[in-house]
Design a protein around this motif. Structure first.
Motif, PDB file in Angstrom:
ATOM      1  N   THR A 131       0.829  -1.202   0.000  1.00  0.00           N
ATOM      2  CA  THR A 131       0.000   0.000   0.000  1.00  0.00           C
ATOM      3  C   THR A 131       0.860   1.247   0.000  1.00  0.00           C
ATOM      4  O   THR A 131       0.599   2.215  -0.716  1.00  0.00           O
ATOM      5  CB  THR A 131      -0.930   0.007   1.232  1.00  0.00           C
ATOM      6  N   CYS A 132       1.903   1.243   0.830  1.00  0.00           N
ATOM      7  CA  CYS A 132       2.804   2.397   0.869  1.00  0.00           C
ATOM      8  C   CYS A 132       3.442   2.645  -0.490  1.00  0.00           C
ATOM      9  O   CYS A 132       3.575   3.787  -0.933  1.00  0.00           O
ATOM     10  CB  CYS A 132       3.878   2.194   1.936  1.00  0.00           C
ATOM     11  N   LEU A 133       3.850   1.572  -1.171  1.00  0.00           N
ATOM     12  CA  LEU A 133       4.468   1.720  -2.481  1.00  0.00           C
ATOM     13  C   LEU A 133       3.497   2.300  -3.488  1.00  0.00           C
ATOM     14  O   LEU A 133       3.837   3.192  -4.276  1.00  0.00           O
ATOM     15  CB  LEU A 133       4.982   0.357  -2.967  1.00  0.00           C
ATOM     16  N   VAL A 134       2.254   1.803  -3.472  1.00  0.00           N
ATOM     17  CA  VAL A 134       1.254   2.300  -4.422  1.00  0.00           C
ATOM     18  C   VAL A 134       0.940   3.765  -4.159  1.00  0.00           C
ATOM     19  O   VAL A 134       0.829   4.585  -5.069  1.00  0.00           O
ATOM     20  CB  VAL A 134      -0.036   1.449  -4.351  1.00  0.00           C
ATOM     21  N   CYS A 135       0.784   4.122  -2.866  1.00  0.00           N
ATOM     22  CA  CYS A 135       0.484   5.515  -2.527  1.00  0.00           C
ATOM     23  C   CYS A 135       1.635   6.440  -2.922  1.00  0.00           C
ATOM     24  O   CYS A 135       1.420   7.547  -3.416  1.00  0.00           O
ATOM     25  CB  CYS A 135       0.182   5.642  -1.036  1.00  0.00           C
ATOM     26  N   ALA A 136       2.858   5.972  -2.699  1.00  0.00           N
ATOM     27  CA  ALA A 136       4.019   6.767  -3.092  1.00  0.00           C
ATOM     28  C   ALA A 136       4.035   6.971  -4.608  1.00  0.00           C
ATOM     29  O   ALA A 136       4.326   8.066  -5.113  1.00  0.00           O
ATOM     30  CB  ALA A 136       5.302   6.097  -2.626  1.00  0.00           C
ATOM     31  N   LEU A 137       3.688   5.911  -5.339  1.00  0.00           N
ATOM     32  CA  LEU A 137       3.634   6.011  -6.795  1.00  0.00           C
ATOM     33  C   LEU A 137       2.576   7.010  -7.228  1.00  0.00           C
ATOM     34  O   LEU A 137       2.781   7.826  -8.120  1.00  0.00           O
ATOM     35  CB  LEU A 137       3.345   4.638  -7.400  1.00  0.00           C
ATOM     36  N   ALA A 138       1.419   6.957  -6.561  1.00  0.00           N
ATOM     37  CA  ALA A 138       0.335   7.872  -6.910  1.00  0.00           C
ATOM     38  C   ALA A 138       0.733   9.317  -6.674  1.00  0.00           C
ATOM     39  O   ALA A 138       0.440  10.208  -7.477  1.00  0.00           O
ATOM     40  CB  ALA A 138      -0.914   7.543  -6.098  1.00  0.00           C
ATOM     41  N   LEU A 139       1.426   9.561  -5.569  1.00  0.00           N
ATOM     42  CA  LEU A 139       1.864  10.916  -5.271  1.00  0.00           C
ATOM     43  C   LEU A 139       2.901  11.388  -6.288  1.00  0.00           C
ATOM     44  O   LEU A 139       2.893  12.547  -6.712  1.00  0.00           O
ATOM     45  CB  LEU A 139       2.439  10.981  -3.856  1.00  0.00           C
ATOM     46  N   LEU A 140       3.798  10.476  -6.669  1.00  0.00           N
ATOM     47  CA  LEU A 140       4.811  10.831  -7.660  1.00  0.00           C
ATOM     48  C   LEU A 140       4.165  11.165  -8.994  1.00  0.00           C
ATOM     49  O   LEU A 140       4.526  12.138  -9.665  1.00  0.00           O
ATOM     50  CB  LEU A 140       5.806   9.677  -7.826  1.00  0.00           C
ATOM     51  N   ILE A 141       3.163  10.369  -9.362  1.00  0.00           N
ATOM     52  CA  ILE A 141       2.437  10.626 -10.614  1.00  0.00           C
ATOM     53  C   ILE A 141       1.779  11.995 -10.567  1.00  0.00           C
ATOM     54  O   ILE A 141       1.836  12.779 -11.511  1.00  0.00           O
ATOM     55  CB  ILE A 141       1.366   9.536 -10.852  1.00  0.00           C
ATOM     56  N   ALA A 142       1.147  12.297  -9.417  1.00  0.00           N
ATOM     57  CA  ALA A 142       0.441  13.575  -9.288  1.00  0.00           C
ATOM     58  C   ALA A 142       1.399  14.757  -9.389  1.00  0.00           C
ATOM     59  O   ALA A 142       1.085  15.785  -9.989  1.00  0.00           O
ATOM     60  CB  ALA A 142      -0.308  13.620  -7.967  1.00  0.00           C
TER      61      ALA A 142
ATOM     62  N   ASP B  11      -8.223  13.329 -12.153  1.00  0.00           N
ATOM     63  CA  ASP B  11      -8.580  12.447 -13.277  1.00  0.00           C
ATOM     64  C   ASP B  11      -7.380  11.625 -13.718  1.00  0.00           C
ATOM     65  O   ASP B  11      -7.453  10.411 -13.911  1.00  0.00           O
ATOM     66  CB  ASP B  11      -9.060  13.275 -14.475  1.00  0.00           C
ATOM     67  N   TRP B  12      -6.258  12.310 -13.898  1.00  0.00           N
ATOM     68  CA  TRP B  12      -5.060  11.681 -14.440  1.00  0.00           C
ATOM     69  C   TRP B  12      -4.549  10.593 -13.499  1.00  0.00           C
ATOM     70  O   TRP B  12      -4.186   9.493 -13.914  1.00  0.00           O
ATOM     71  CB  TRP B  12      -4.000  12.751 -14.652  1.00  0.00           C
ATOM     72  N   VAL B  13      -4.520  10.898 -12.189  1.00  0.00           N
ATOM     73  CA  VAL B  13      -4.030   9.932 -11.214  1.00  0.00           C
ATOM     74  C   VAL B  13      -4.935   8.699 -11.169  1.00  0.00           C
ATOM     75  O   VAL B  13      -4.468   7.556 -11.205  1.00  0.00           O
ATOM     76  CB  VAL B  13      -3.932  10.582  -9.815  1.00  0.00           C
ATOM     77  N   ILE B  14      -6.250   8.925 -11.090  1.00  0.00           N
ATOM     78  CA  ILE B  14      -7.169   7.785 -11.005  1.00  0.00           C
ATOM     79  C   ILE B  14      -7.100   6.950 -12.272  1.00  0.00           C
ATOM     80  O   ILE B  14      -7.050   5.708 -12.216  1.00  0.00           O
ATOM     81  CB  ILE B  14      -8.596   8.274 -10.721  1.00  0.00           C
ATOM     82  N   ASP B  15      -7.084   7.610 -13.436  1.00  0.00           N
ATOM     83  CA  ASP B  15      -6.996   6.861 -14.695  1.00  0.00           C
ATOM     84  C   ASP B  15      -5.717   6.030 -14.746  1.00  0.00           C
ATOM     85  O   ASP B  15      -5.716   4.890 -15.228  1.00  0.00           O
ATOM     86  CB  ASP B  15      -7.033   7.819 -15.890  1.00  0.00           C
ATOM     87  N   SER B  16      -4.622   6.598 -14.247  1.00  0.00           N
ATOM     88  CA  SER B  16      -3.348   5.873 -14.254  1.00  0.00           C
ATOM     89  C   SER B  16      -3.403   4.662 -13.339  1.00  0.00           C
ATOM     90  O   SER B  16      -2.854   3.597 -13.648  1.00  0.00           O
ATOM     91  CB  SER B  16      -2.213   6.809 -13.812  1.00  0.00           C
ATOM     92  N   LEU B  17      -4.061   4.811 -12.196  1.00  0.00           N
ATOM     93  CA  LEU B  17      -4.160   3.702 -11.243  1.00  0.00           C
ATOM     94  C   LEU B  17      -5.067   2.586 -11.757  1.00  0.00           C
ATOM     95  O   LEU B  17      -4.813   1.406 -11.515  1.00  0.00           O
ATOM     96  CB  LEU B  17      -4.674   4.215  -9.896  1.00  0.00           C
ATOM     97  N   LEU B  18      -6.112   2.961 -12.501  1.00  0.00           N
ATOM     98  CA  LEU B  18      -7.089   1.964 -12.942  1.00  0.00           C
ATOM     99  C   LEU B  18      -6.653   1.186 -14.173  1.00  0.00           C
ATOM    100  O   LEU B  18      -7.381   0.297 -14.632  1.00  0.00           O
ATOM    101  CB  LEU B  18      -8.444   2.633 -13.191  1.00  0.00           C
ATOM    102  N   VAL B  19      -5.477   1.504 -14.714  1.00  0.00           N
ATOM    103  CA  VAL B  19      -4.954   0.673 -15.807  1.00  0.00           C
ATOM    104  C   VAL B  19      -3.885  -0.280 -15.296  1.00  0.00           C
ATOM    105  O   VAL B  19      -3.243  -0.970 -16.094  1.00  0.00           O
ATOM    106  CB  VAL B  19      -4.395   1.540 -16.958  1.00  0.00           C
ATOM    107  N   LYS B  20      -3.681  -0.306 -13.976  1.00  0.00           N
ATOM    108  CA  LYS B  20      -2.774  -1.313 -13.416  1.00  0.00           C
ATOM    109  C   LYS B  20      -3.291  -2.713 -13.785  1.00  0.00           C
ATOM    110  O   LYS B  20      -4.493  -2.943 -13.820  1.00  0.00           O
ATOM    111  CB  LYS B  20      -2.705  -1.174 -11.888  1.00  0.00           C
TER     112      LYS B  20
END
Length: 535
Positions: A29-40, A76-85
């Protein structure tokens, strides 16, 4: 007397099942959240959403806050990026995020899609029960008699009329038995008559419950005890090769044990399996009015010597006779002799009231239901709503109709919504994230009941079903939500306080996933982390 069987024990059982995977989930979870923040942080401003064609203009909300199109497009961009995992690609996802005190959504994705909500259905049940019954509502179990006088020997029948109290556990049964003793009653010559007419006789709410023996499959009943479940303790024997020790709690003589389990070497793993079935019988005899079946729990497999043992919860298949056996057992422990029979029936209007046992208030019942996602309590509340709104006997159908009326009262278009139960265990339920978010937002405007509704939601990283989720910097303690989980279904809906101080309502439901649930949870957490820090 300590709690022999209650909600905290159910919480312990759930936590023990999750313990072994907590560290792995937390790290991922920490890794995914860190990735999401980096993407944002690194993402450029993408194409404007169709709903935000005027990208230069701020989007205003009733709360007075303004969101720039850039921040919304980043979401939008962050959620779209996460939902193509790979783990969640191709699943059906519905999301609604909005200010708690405003009308305009900040983000929505398939918000009107009909989704299987799993235990997010309990959000509707909690809100409707509090709104229609009131936070101080109490379930009353009435004890009365047709005896001419009340004395040491009660020469008459005793009637016990239930109203669906979902919170009668061993402590309450002990208190009830003590009430008989303090009234000076030492012996009951007549019958014990059990009035279950406040609910119908359909104990199960759907085919998803009918054949299950897990605790979350518990049956409903106007007279019920200990959540209509039993706790089975399996402990190693004194030496390798000897039978395991099996203890039932509470032991009221209603469950028979078939022990096939053995003690094995401490170097081997546990393979304990516990199953409950119903077996035809005439014991202890037709003269006592006993049902023609008994609950048989078979324990098989092996348990290592020196281990702490294993605790397994199983439902029982006859709520009424579980209550009958329980009250008879506790009367005997209190020294009240009983000579008559045991039978179902209705209490006559002219019966003399002995006393009334009242439950804890609905505010606490709803809190425990939400925190520990207790299906039994949810279904008891649904039938109670049915009885209170449409008249006794309360049914699942009339209760679900009351739930739908409540959803409609919040302004939601209920066309197409399907409510089959109050717990969310039925796979026939269909809700939208817009409906769930609207019900939560409406509850937030109810001064008389919102504190109680809020208290029913688990706190991130702290308690309930979120005790082992989002327990890290940033999200711990800032989310109150109800989780949901079925095969292929995950859901989380609730309220968040963002770093800006704004309070947001959100609902996220995923249907059709084929990966482990915690991988979908990681995506949910990453979305919530971004929302928390950027809206």
């Amino acid at each position: 007397m300590g709690r022999m069987f209650g909600t905290p024990d159910l919480r312990g059982a759930a936590e023990s099942m999750r313990h072994d995977t907590n560290r792995v989930r937390w790290a991922n979870t920490c890794l995914v959240c860190a990735l999401a923040l980096l993407i944002a942080l690194c993402s450029p401003v993408g194409p404007a959403r169709a709903a935000d064609a005027d990208a230069e203009e701020p989007v205003a909300t009733e709360s007075g806050a303004a969101e720039t199109s850039a921040s919304l497009e980043s979401l939008d961009w962050v959620i779209d990026s996460l939902l193509v995992k790979p783990d969640v690609r191709g699943t059906d996802v519905s999301i609604m995020i909005a200010p708690l005190d405003g009308d305009a959504p900040l983000y929505e994705r398939n918000a009107d899609a009909l989704m299987m909500p799993a235990s997010n259905m309990k959000v509707i049940t909690s809100a409707a029960a509090l709104a229609q019954l009131g936070a101080d509502y109490q379930f009353a179990t009435v004890f009365s008699t047709d005896a001419a006088t009340v004395g040491p020997v009660l020469r008459g029948d005793v009637f016990i009329k239930g109203s669906g109290d979902p919170a009668i556990v061993s402590e309450e049964l002990w208190q009830i038995a003590e009430r008989f003793r303090t009234l000076g009653i030492e012996r009951i010559e007549g019958d014990l008559v059990f009035d279950r007419s406040y609910f119908d006789d359909e104990w199960t709410t759907s085919k998803d419950v009918a054949d299950g023996d897990r605790a979350y499959h518990a049956r409903t009943g106007a007279l019920s005890a200990n959540f209509n479940t039993v706790r089975v303790h399996v402990l190693p024997g004194d030496a390798r090769g000897e039978p395991a020790r099996v203890i039932v709690s509470p032991d009221v003589g209603f469950v028979e044990i078939n022990n096939k389990a053995t003690t094995c070497s401490s170097q081997r793993s546990s393979t304990i399996d516990v199953q409950r079935i119903s077996v035809p019988t005439r014991a202890p005899g037709p003269d006592r009015g006993w049902p023609e079946a008994r609950n048989l729990v078979t324990v098989s497999g092996r348990i290592p010597e020196g281990s702490k043992g294993k605790v397994v919860y199983r439902s029982i298949d006859d709520p009424l006779w579980n209550f009958v056996a329980s009250i008879e057992s506790f009367l005997a422990r209190a020294g009240v002799e009983f000579a008559g029979g045991l039978r179902p029936g209705e209490a006559p209007a002219e019966a003399r009231e002995l006393f009334i046992h009242e439950s804890k208030p609905l505010s606490l019942v709803v809190r425990d239901m939400g925190k520990y996602s207790n299906n039994f309590v949810a279904e008891q509340l649904v039938k109670t709503l049915g009885a209170e709104t449409a008249g006794a006997p309360g049914t699942t159908a009339s209760g679900c109709a009351a739930l739908k009326v409540h959803v409609a009262s919040t302004g939601v278009d209920t066309t197409g919504l399907r409510i089959k139960d109050g717990s969310g265990l039925s796979r026939g339920n269909r809700l939208t994230t817009r409906a769930i978010a609207t019900v939560i937002r409406t509850a937030a405007n109810e001064f008389a009941t919102f504190p109680e509704f809020l208290a029913s939601l688990s706190v991130s990283g702290t308690d309930g079903t979120l005790s082992d989720r989002m327990g890290y910097g940033g999200l711990e303690g800032v989310i109150r939500a109800k989780t949901g989980l079925l095969d292929g279904v995950t859901a989380i809906s609730g309220i968040m306080e963002a770093t800006s101080g704004r309070r947001l309502v959100f609902s996220i439901i995923t249907n059709g996933s084929t990966c482990e649930a915690w991988k979908v949870h990681d995506v949910e957490h990453a979305i919530l982390m971004h929302v928390h820090q950027n809206l």
